[in-house]
Design a protein around this motif. Structure first.
Motif, PDB file in Angstrom:
ATOM      1  N   THR A 111     -13.909   6.240 -13.828  1.00 26.57           N
ATOM      2  CA  THR A 111     -15.770   5.312 -14.369  1.00 26.57           C
ATOM      3  C   THR A 111     -15.601   4.705 -14.277  1.00 26.57           C
ATOM      4  OG1 THR A 111     -16.043   6.131 -16.144  1.00 26.57           O
ATOM      5  CG2 THR A 111     -16.261   7.605 -15.001  1.00 26.57           C
ATOM      6  N   GLY A 112     -14.204   3.557 -14.272  1.00 25.64           N
ATOM      7  CA  GLY A 112     -15.375   2.168 -13.958  1.00 25.64           C
ATOM      8  C   GLY A 112     -13.365   1.052 -13.470  1.00 25.64           C
ATOM      9  N   VAL A 146      -7.998   5.655  -8.484  1.00 26.50           N
ATOM     10  CA  VAL A 146      -9.503   5.799  -9.388  1.00 26.50           C
ATOM     11  C   VAL A 146      -9.785   7.645  -9.048  1.00 26.50           C
ATOM     12  CG1 VAL A 146     -11.862   6.718  -9.006  1.00 26.50           C
ATOM     13  CG2 VAL A 146     -11.190   4.641  -9.142  1.00 26.50           C
ATOM     14  N   MET A 197     -16.249   6.841 -21.335  1.00 28.01           N
ATOM     15  CA  MET A 197     -16.136   6.076 -19.745  1.00 28.01           C
ATOM     16  C   MET A 197     -14.210   6.479 -20.071  1.00 28.01           C
ATOM     17  SD  MET A 197     -17.375   2.450 -18.887  1.00 28.01           S
ATOM     18  CE  MET A 197     -17.503   2.256 -16.817  1.00 28.01           C
ATOM     19  N   LYS A 198     -13.642   6.338 -18.789  1.00 33.06           N
ATOM     20  CA  LYS A 198     -12.450   6.372 -18.087  1.00 33.06           C
ATOM     21  C   LYS A 198     -12.036   4.698 -17.235  1.00 33.06           C
ATOM     22  CE  LYS A 198     -10.266  10.529 -17.885  1.00 33.06           C
ATOM     23  NZ  LYS A 198     -10.202  11.585 -17.251  1.00 33.06           N
ATOM     24  N   LEU A 253     -17.171   5.789  -6.475  1.00 32.06           N
ATOM     25  CA  LEU A 253     -17.935   4.904  -7.782  1.00 32.06           C
ATOM     26  C   LEU A 253     -18.937   4.053  -7.051  1.00 32.06           C
ATOM     27  CD1 LEU A 253     -15.136   4.071 -10.009  1.00 32.06           C
ATOM     28  CD2 LEU A 253     -15.936   6.102 -10.005  1.00 32.06           C
ATOM     29  N   MET A 262     -20.757  -0.136 -11.120  1.00 32.74           N
ATOM     30  CA  MET A 262     -18.995   0.105 -12.754  1.00 32.74           C
ATOM     31  C   MET A 262     -17.491  -0.808 -12.278  1.00 32.74           C
ATOM     32  SD  MET A 262     -20.896   1.843 -13.673  1.00 32.74           S
ATOM     33  CE  MET A 262     -20.185   2.750 -15.012  1.00 32.74           C
ATOM     34  N   GLY A 315      -9.090  10.060 -12.497  1.00 34.84           N
ATOM     35  CA  GLY A 315     -10.665  10.504 -13.106  1.00 34.84           C
ATOM     36  C   GLY A 315     -11.579   9.293 -13.674  1.00 34.84           C
ATOM     37  N   GLU A 349     -24.979   2.179 -13.510  1.00 31.38           N
ATOM     38  CA  GLU A 349     -24.818   2.639 -12.309  1.00 31.38           C
ATOM     39  C   GLU A 349     -26.202   1.818 -11.904  1.00 31.38           C
ATOM     40  OE1 GLU A 349     -24.149   6.694 -10.313  1.00 31.38           O
ATOM     41  OE2 GLU A 349     -22.012   6.554 -11.156  1.00 31.38           O
TER      42      GLU A 349
END
Lengths: 349, 652, 155, 320
Positions: free
Chosen positions: B61-62, B55, B1-2, B86, B90, B59, B130
């Protein structure tokens, strides 16, 4: 106890001081009474070991910890870092049972690579194993649950031990069985002939007190033939409550599980004991379990010890006859009875 | 996760006592955090744009935003991350304003605590999944509870917008408190003249079904699909047959019944039509006073009824109805003023409440609009008004200002002069609160044009002397004691939440405050919403207010309900429980405790398993806390997510 | 740095979203000053709070745990707090026998309108925990200080 | 007819309708019986009930749900049956309970203490019951011990010696033990203070080998295969050998049993390392009894933590 090995002697009075000196170079584990149990604990310098205490657990955890950190990891650094756990220090188990020492003989071929032509050597096991000295104290009596003589052992069997200690009236007569054992006992005086003779007599007395051994040579084939006999195993396992007491107390059960404990960024990889009586043992990621009920699992446990393991390791049972699985079983499952029932059942079929 | 972390300054609201840049620096080292920054106003458009840009650029993801309470802006930021591509779940928020910067000034401690809260949010976010809402159809029908002016307004507005409306009124007639008023301030126009037509509209509107003399028995279900059970209390008169001719009320021999509508100013009969303009204009029997019920014989009304509508054996009936939204408009009641021993505790007949006085003033009231002393029927000359009775008085547990008493007292003083030109009114007041349009002018007029004497001070004692009442109080402006000989004393009694409000709130699963008033969703931004989706508030049940405000709120609540029910489908909240069938052992404990009956037992290849009915589950998580093997987990608040938060706080 | 050494203790709060979390917000809006020790975990309902969360915190190194939900009768989910009340009340019986001072755990009810009550609860509970001092962790528990602390260097 | 014979005929009479009857038979050594699954009359010769009937046969019932099963039950076993039925973990009608008056059961640890200096319990060659005493053959000759001195702790405070909910009861009902405070042991234990108790559990739990015999011997632990002790999803405890992880399992077990534990003590008896894990459960049972008057396995109705009262007269909440 053999007549032609080197014998040393130490009096009971000298024992605490001697072990305190040993403890300066490594950890000395000795049986200690705690609660209603007897466990192997590091001996505090100056304390006398409780020679009369028969350990509830085996000493396998000294070589094969219940949960061992293999390495720690840190993924946040610029280059992810793995840190090996520190090398274990030397250890002495003082007062192991003969069956405990023999248990390691079932471990060794699994972990030293001999079964794989040397390719799969378990360094974590081997480094502790090579640094652990086993001083076995011969049993003075047998319990109802003991059956070491069924599987090639005895109350004073030297197999697997570095030193075999026999209790006599004045002190311990030590039979030196390995180089490490010799180094351990180097500072001690040789036993007198009278002392050695008393030790031999003590061993003979306890060996004679054991009931005769059952004949188990038919067991491997019998168990193999009962692999598909669901009804047999259902009946044998009916009262089993499938906890892990038998496997975790067993000197020869060597299975483990590996888990990571992590916060996502840093953590440790653990190797922990696992046991084949647990429903999770063979649970597959799909949710399928090839051994879904306790009958399957008990079959595996008994079959492994008395049939599958021997077929891989020159006929040796993966059982040292210590009887702990019987003695400590909360529901009185008796592995001796299962094996004998299997032999009988196979003969009838 | 990023994970991307955004620490909001909220201008100086947060940055004043939190080193936001420092928090961002610390957060950069948290697990999975790849981007961390501080930001002036995260919720403003540039702030949201910055989140979206980050975001895309990194990139992510949260997203973690550390700013105000999630109860305020969680929906805002969820929409923002959704715009960034997203899933809206998230996202996590760390509340570093209400829970940090606003409650302490120690910069070091605040900064550290803020960083901890961000760590916790990030630790939870790592385990977020998600979630996607499911759509379900909406029942386009609105329930309005309470037929006072606020409820009437809400019902009419909604009905005009095309919604079916069910109105439930506890009393035998709608109209509420306003129907009891003679005139209204500050225009002094006739209350029933302006309310009456609207009541008739309710009765005649094709989209409105009225259940009078009825109460809400049970509510289950959820926004868009509430299941409501209405108890139609037995009126002992078949309203399908009753024509409202009133013959029964004339002939009823039990003439000493308490007149609820007229606040006990004069008695009434046991079978009643509350007042001539009642809607519905139907008779009902008050069993407590009816001889048929108390003595087992009489039956006069049954005999005289031309349509044979009287039915003494009538039982309560229940009506089940499905609605999509609910407006609560249950109004208020007067506080029981008899706790005031110094005002006679109700023993002196000539000490009356403001509402009783309204009935005396009303031409349709029991005195025909003639002001008469209850004790001897004489016309009073000196009328003393006492304000702030059970308002602004912590000693009786009513520390708040009721808000409307100053104005109606002024109105009543004016009407007194109109009715009895040679009368003199005295008004004891604490402060005059008249902040409405034309209100302050009104309170001046009563003094300047109508000669009412305003005395600033509390009345300490009222006691009878001769045929009069001696009213003693302080005059804090003059600095001394005053005594007024009064023929009649009118107490401006404050209001409180209508009886039964807490019980109704419990049925509706909405909150109420210490006085029983229903809690709005947000004191400023959600004045008619509640924290229970689909339930709205109108009128005094949310807090005391006058007629214009009640009407405005009625319309506002209707607007909200119309907005909700204009949709064909609603999205269900995906933060609900779900069962891992592999782990479920079918022990039924979750089924046992679920308050919503949202879990059912199913048979899966011969094994009992629990299954969550997704549209019924409200996401409380009680099942999750009950299941011993954790087989049922509440999405977005799973065991592992909460454990990660605990770990984040305890491990470091 | 987790809690400020020597200044703060580790106090974990579990608050329901609808009442107590709102009450804590109300306290914030009212600028009701509070000690900084408490960290709040938001859950939908006090009924969601498995007593084991409380135990996890107490065994895991928290010096105090505070649970707060809606007042009885006010639960947003109608009944969650009734279950919580029983479970948490029973849980108190486990702490002394385990060797954990029972005063390290409290539960209460604070509504969304009760900002002042929340301030009072936080002040009282924090003072109570400070009077007890830091909890000694169970041997073998990873002490906060022993833990690998990835962010320590960044400060 | 002796109780043994009466029990045998009761079992015999019930067997035709049942897949099996669970009782006790000879164990691996003289001091220990083994649970016995009686499937036919031939198995009856191995049956005996009495001082060695330690195991709780109710343990096996949830897994046998769906078939008709009999159990021979001591009072404490019958409480487990009752609690399982209350929680619908078994269907009461499927279980045929044969009760008898229990005179207490042996605690081998107490025998070990009584035989200190003589031999280990595992060396006893034979046990003979003789009224209130037992005679043990040891390598150093016969040793006689009073049953009450070597009976399990729970027997000394037993309020339910007769399986009152039995379908068939054999023998004459015994009077329950009258104890002033059934939880005096817990009060005394707690009186040792938090510091000492923390050290106590650290020491005791350091012996734990995580075999989960405590859990698997518990008749009310029905998640067994799905216990959160070893799951990652949810991930409540790690797999270390550290006290906090090991102790936390005991916390889980105790919390999961609160309001459900009947105090049969099988968890503690099963522990091969002699860790007194029943204490935690008894502490919670005491609290549940005090608060809700609920004695698990005796009371009927919803267990107290699965229900509530709007007004809880017995809960004195803190006044802040």
């Amino acid at each position: 106890m053999s007549a032609d090995t080197v014998k040393k002697f130490i009096s009971f009075d000298a024992l605490p001081g001697f072990l305190a000196r040993v403890a300066e170079t490594g950890t000395v584990y000795a049986p200690r009474r705690e609660g209603g149990a007897v466990v192997y604990r590091p001996l505090k310098p100056g304390d006398a070991p409780e020679l009369g205490a028969r350990p509830t657990e085996s000493c396998k955890h000294v070589v094969f910890p219940r949960s061992e950190t293999l390495f720690s990891f840190d993924l946040k650094a610029e280059r992810p870092a793995l840190t090996e756990s520190p090398e274990p220090g030397p250890a002495v188990v003082f007062g192991a049972l003969s069956c405990d020492a023999r248990g390691f003989l079932a471990f060794d071929p699994v972990y030293n690579g001999s079964g794989t032509g040397g390719s799969a050597r378990d360094t974590y096991y081997l480094r502790r194993r090579s640094r652990t000295l086993l001083v076995v104290k011969a049993c003075k009596s047998a319990l109802n649950t003991c059956f070491c003589n069924w599987v090639g052992g005895g109350p004073a069997s030297p197999q697997g031990a570095d030193v075999l200690a026999v209790e006599t009236e004045q002190g311990l007569v030590l039979d030196i069985l390995s180089e490490q054992g010799a180094a351990f006992a180097e500072s001690l005086p040789a036993a007198s002939e009278a002392q050695a003779g008393a030790a031999l007599a003590a061993v003979k007395a306890v060996e004679d007190s054991l009931p005769g051994a059952a004949e188990l040579s038919a067991a491997p084939a019998a168990l193999a033939s009962l692999f598909s006999s669901a009804e047999f195993w259902k009946n044998e396992s009916a009262h089993c409550l499938y906890c892990g007491a038998c496997t975790y107390l067993c000197p020869t059960c060597y299975c483990f599980n590996i888990t990571d404990e992590s916060d996502g960024l840093s953590g440790v990889r653990l190797r922990s004991w696992d046991n084949c009586m647990s429903p999770l043992f063979t649970l597959e990621a799909s949710g399928h379990n090839p051994r879904p009920n306790k009958a399957d699992r008990l079959k595996n446990r008994v079959g492994h010890k008395f049939s599958y393991y021997p077929s891989l390791h020159a006929g040796r049972f993966s059982c040292c006859g210590c009887g702990r699985c019987i003695k400590s079983c909360p529901s009185s499952v008796d592995i001796r009875k299962i094996v004998l029932d299997a032999v009988k059942e196979a003969a009838n079929v | 996760m990023k994970i991307g972390v955004f620490i909001c300054h909220c201008g100086s609201n947060i940055a004043g006592t939190v080193d936001c840049a420092g928090v961002a620096r610390r957060a950069a080292a948290y697990p999975d955090v790849v981007y961390s920054t501080d930001i002036m106003y995260a919720c403003a458009e540039p702030g949201q744009d910055a989140v979206i840009a980050a975001v895309k650029e990194h990139g992510l993801t949260g997203v973690v935003v550390a700013s105000c309470t999630p109860r305020m802006h969680e929906p805002t930021f969820r929409k923002a991350v959704e715009r960034a591509g997203l899933n809206r779940y998230m996202f996590e928020m760390a509340n570093i304003r209400e829970h940090v910067s606003w409650i302490g000034k120690d910069m070091e401690a605040n900064t550290n605590k803020a960083a901890e809260l961000v760590r916790m949010a990030a630790a939870k976010l790592r385990l977020n999944r998600e979630l996607k809402p499911k759509s379900f159809p909406v029942t386009k029908r609105l329930l309005v509870i309470g037929g006072g002016v606020a409820g009437i307004q809400a019902a009419l507005d909604a009905a005009e917008a095309g919604l079916e409306v069910i109105m439930v009124e506890k009393q035998p007639t709608i109209g509420g408190k306003m129907a009891k008023l003679d005139k209204t301030f500050p225009t002094v126009d006739c209350s029933s003249c302006i309310l009456g037509p609207r009541m008739v509209d309710v009765a005649q509107h094709p989209n409105i079904t009225l259940y009078a003399y009825s109460e809400l028995e049970e509510v289950s279900g959820y926004v868009g699909n509430f299941d409501v059970k209405i108890r139609k209390k037995a009126t002992c008169v078949d309203w399908d047959k009753c024509t409202g001719c009133g013959l029964c009320t004339e002939k009823c021999p039990s003439k000493k019944s308490y007149d609820r509508f007229n606040e006990g100013v004069g008695p009434t009969t046991a079978i009643i039509i509350p007042f001539p303009q009642a809607i519905p204009k139907k008779a009902s029997i008050e069993r407590d006073y009816c001889r048929m019920f108390n003595q087992g014989k009489c039956g006069v009304c049954a005999k005289v009824c031309p349509t044979g509508a009287v039915d003494y054996a009538m039982q309560d009936e229940f009506v089940d109805v499905k609605v999509g939204g609910i407006v609560a408009a249950t109004g208020y009641d007067l506080v029981d003023w008899t706790v005031y021993g110094e005002y006679g505790a109700g023993r002196y007949p000539d000490v009356v409440t403001s509402l009783q006085y309204e009935r005396m003033l009303s031409a349709s009231g029991p005195t025909g609009g003639h002001i008469k002393r209850p004790s001897d029927g004489k016309e009073p000359k000196n009328v003393v008004f006492v304000q702030c009775v059970a308002s602004r008085d912590p000693s009786v547990g009513r520390p708040y200002c009721s808000g409307f008493c100053c104005m109606y007292t002024a109105k009543q003083a004016i009407l007194t002069k109109d009715h009895i030109p040679d009368s003199q009114s005295y008004v004891f007041y604490m402060d005059i609160r008249s902040p409405g349009k034309g209100y302050d002018e009104f309170t001046r007029r009563v003094q300047e044009e109508y000669g009412a004497k305003y005395i600033r001070g509390r009345v300490s004692m009222i006691y009878p002397k001769g045929g009069k009442l001696l009213v003693r109080g302080a005059d804090t402006l003059m600095g001394g004691q005053v005594e007024v000989e009064a023929d009649l004393v009118v107490l401006a009694v404050g209001g409180e939440a209508a009886a039964g409000s807490p019980a109704l709130a419990e049925k509706l699963r909405i909150s109420y405050d210490g006085y029983g008033f229903f809690m709005e969703g947000h004191p400023k931004l959600k004045p008619v919403e509640t924290n229970t989706a689909g339930v709205f508030l109108a009128g005094a049940c949310q807090g005391l207010k006058d007629i214009p405000s009640s009407v405005a709120q009625g319309s506002a609540a209707a607007a909200k309900a119309i907005g909700l029910l204009s949709r064909n489908m609603l999205d269900s909240d995906p933060q609900i429980a779900s069962v891992s069938v592999n782990r479920c052992v079918g022990c039924r404990k979750c089924i046992e405790v679920c308050p919503f009956k949202a879990i059912q037992e199913i048979d899966m290849r011969g094994l009992p398993k629990a299954e969550v009915i997704e549209t019924v589950c409200q996401g409380c998580g009680l099942c999750n806390a009950t299941c011993p093997q954790g087989a049922i987990q509440l999405s977005h608040f799973t065991d592992n997510q909460i454990l990660a938060e605990v770990e984040a706080l305890c491990r470091f | 740095m987790s809690v400020l050494e020597g200044k703060e203790l580790r106090v974990v709060g579990f608050l329901c979203n609808w009442c107590s979390y709102g009450g804590a917000d109300t306290a914030g809006v009212g600028r009701f000053t509070q000690p900084t020790d408490l960290r709040i975990i938001r859950v939908p309902c006090s009924g969601r709070i498995n007593p084991l969360f409380v135990m996890k915190a107490l065994v895991g190194g928290a010096d105090g745990v505070l649970v707060s939900g809606c007042h009885p009768r006010d639960c947003h989910y109608a009944e969650g707090n009734y279950y919580a009340r029983r479970r948490l009340e029973v849980l108190k019986g486990l702490l002394p026998v385990l060797g954990i001072d029972p005063r390290r755990f409290e539960y209460t009810w604070v509504s969304a309108s009760e900002g002042q009550r929340w301030q009072h609860v936080v002040e009282t509970f924090t003072a109570q925990i400070h009077a007890l001092g830091p909890a000694q962790p169970f041997a073998g528990a990873s002490r906060p200080a022993d833990r690998h602390r990835p962010d320590a260097a960044a400060v | 007819m002796s109780i043994q014979d009466e029990l045998k005929s009761a079992i015999k009479a019930a067997l035709p309708d049942l897949s099996c009857v669970i009782g006790w038979g000879a164990g691996p050594e003289p001091l220990r019986a083994a649970p016995l699954f009686i499937r036919g009359e031939a198995d009856l010769q191995n049956f005996s009930a009495g001082f060695l009937s330690v195991n709780n046969p109710a343990l096996y019932l949830p897994a046998l749900k769906g078939s008709k099963v009999g159990v021979v039950a001591k009072g404490c076993d019958a409480r487990s049956v009752g609690q399982l039925a209350t929680e619908t973990l078994i269907i009461r009608e499927e279980v045929h309970v044969i009760g008898y008056p229990c005179e207490g059961v042996i605690d081998v640890d107490k025998v070990a203490a009584a035989l200190a200096g003589v031999c280990e319990p595992g060396e006893v060659g034979a046990l003979r019951e003789d009224g209130d005493n037992v005679a043990l053959d040891t390598p150093k000759g016969e040793v006689r011990l009073a049953k009450k001195d070597i009976a399990a702790d729970k027997c000394g405070r037993c309020i339910f010696p007769n399986a009152e909910n039995a379908d068939v009861f054999v023998g004459i009902r015994r009077a329950p033990t009258v104890v002033e405070d059934a939880y005096a042991d817990i009060a005394a234990f707690e009186a040792r203070g938090t510091e000492e108790l923390k050290a106590f559990w650290e020491k005791e739990m350091s012996r734990c080998i995580r075999c989960y015999a405590c859990r698997n011997a518990c008749p009310l632990c029905v998640c067994r295969d799905h216990c959160i002790a070893a799951s990652r999803e949810p991930h409540w405890i790690g797999q270390t050998d550290d006290v906090p992880d090991k102790l936390f399992f005991q916390v889980i077990h105790a919390v999961h049993l609160s309001g459900r534990c009947t105090g049969c003590g099988e968890c503690e008896r099963a522990c091969p390392l002699g860790i007194p894990v029943l204490k935690l459960k008894r502490a919670l049972s005491r609290r549940v009894e005090n608060l809700f008057g609920y004695k698990a396995g005796i009371a009927t109705g919803t267990p107290p933590l699965l229900t509530f009262n709007i007004e809880e007269s017995t809960i004195k909440e803190r006044d802040w």
